[in-house]
Design a protein around this motif. Sequence first.
Motif, PDB file in Angstrom:
ATOM      1  N   GLN A   1       0.856  -1.179   0.000  1.00 19.18           N
ATOM      2  CA  GLN A   1       0.000   0.000   0.000  1.00 19.18           C
ATOM      3  C   GLN A   1       0.894   1.232   0.000  1.00 19.18           C
ATOM      4  OE1 GLN A   1      -2.259   0.800   3.573  1.00 19.18           O
ATOM      5  NE2 GLN A   1      -3.855   1.867   2.458  1.00 19.18           N
ATOM      6  N   ILE A   2       1.003   1.855  -1.152  1.00 15.62           N
ATOM      7  CA  ILE A   2       1.706   3.137  -1.213  1.00 15.62           C
ATOM      8  C   ILE A   2       0.831   4.164  -0.503  1.00 15.62           C
ATOM      9  CG2 ILE A   2       2.513   4.949  -2.772  1.00 15.62           C
ATOM     10  CD1 ILE A   2       3.213   2.690  -4.745  1.00 15.62           C
ATOM     11  N   LEU A   3       1.467   5.077   0.193  1.00 12.53           N
ATOM     12  CA  LEU A   3       0.748   6.027   1.044  1.00 12.53           C
ATOM     13  C   LEU A   3      -0.408   6.687   0.308  1.00 12.53           C
ATOM     14  CD1 LEU A   3       0.725   7.388   3.834  1.00 12.53           C
ATOM     15  CD2 LEU A   3       2.171   9.174   2.859  1.00 12.53           C
ATOM     16  N   GLY A   4      -1.603   6.544   0.876  1.00 15.85           N
ATOM     17  CA  GLY A   4      -2.784   7.201   0.319  1.00 15.85           C
ATOM     18  C   GLY A   4      -3.403   6.485  -0.858  1.00 15.85           C
ATOM     19  N   GLN A   5      -2.865   5.331  -1.231  1.00 15.00           N
ATOM     20  CA  GLN A   5      -3.385   4.614  -2.391  1.00 15.00           C
ATOM     21  C   GLN A   5      -3.993   3.273  -1.979  1.00 15.00           C
ATOM     22  OE1 GLN A   5      -0.705   4.500  -5.733  1.00 15.00           O
ATOM     23  NE2 GLN A   5       0.166   6.504  -5.249  1.00 15.00           N
ATOM     24  N   LYS A   6      -4.451   2.532  -2.965  1.00 11.47           N
ATOM     25  CA  LYS A   6      -5.127   1.275  -2.656  1.00 11.47           C
ATOM     26  C   LYS A   6      -4.124   0.193  -2.276  1.00 11.47           C
ATOM     27  CE  LYS A   6      -7.234   0.307  -6.553  1.00 11.47           C
ATOM     28  NZ  LYS A   6      -8.038  -0.495  -7.517  1.00 11.47           N
ATOM     29  N   VAL A   7      -4.640  -0.828  -1.645  1.00 15.95           N
ATOM     30  CA  VAL A   7      -3.837  -1.994  -1.309  1.00 15.95           C
ATOM     31  C   VAL A   7      -3.721  -2.854  -2.570  1.00 15.95           C
ATOM     32  CG1 VAL A   7      -3.696  -4.034   0.162  1.00 15.95           C
ATOM     33  CG2 VAL A   7      -4.667  -1.906   1.065  1.00 15.95           C
TER      34      VAL A   7
END
Lengths: 114, 112
Positions: free
Chosen positions: B37-43
């Motif tokens: 999970q990149i910060l603020g994005q989807k898993v």
Amino acid sequence: GDSVTQMEGPVTLSEEAFLTINCTYTATGYPSLFWYVQYPGEGLQLLLKATKADDKGSNKGFEATYRKETTSFHLEKGSVQVSDSAVYFCALSDRRSNTGKLIFGQGTTLQVKP
Amino acid sequence: EPEVTQTPSHQVTQMGQEVILRCVPISNHLYFYWYRQILGQKVEFLVSFYNNEISEKSEIFDDQFSVERPDGSNFTLKIRSTKLEDSAMYFCASPQANTEAFFGQGTRLTVV
């Protein structure tokens, strides 16, 4: 391929307000559907699930009904609390593949203000 | 409730260095997964591991990544030469077939 789409956030509500977070899916198989919650600084926790059409998952006052006709699994809660502030992820798992692999939506941030 | 344990909770590494993220999955589960999970994005799904070999991997899981189960209990994700864009939260998951996946608390990897 299979996919999940959630409503964009953040969703900001006052305490005791009604919550709906929309989730729709696209799947060629027979998915199981899940809502996961991520509290600040923590990992993913299963909130509720439904494995077949018309099933209703529920937990901690949250509910979601598996609607095959509208390919939806909207999350609802009648009265939110400040402690419900978190990121909510809708996800699906294709039961035919039998592997448990999850496909997630983009997540919806809920902020509940006192 | 069954527990999946990940270590470390936070790792800071210099670009180009190798990192190993560790997971202790639930002992009688057969499949193991890594997600990112990149910060603020989807898993995002990275890789699944079954019967001591990779069963499926995503396009993200390139030659820089590898997974192992070195001792029958731990499950590791290795990134050989980290890049700035590898900075993310990495989750290990231990599902049962057609039921929920149990996730670890995650390892926050910061590449500087």
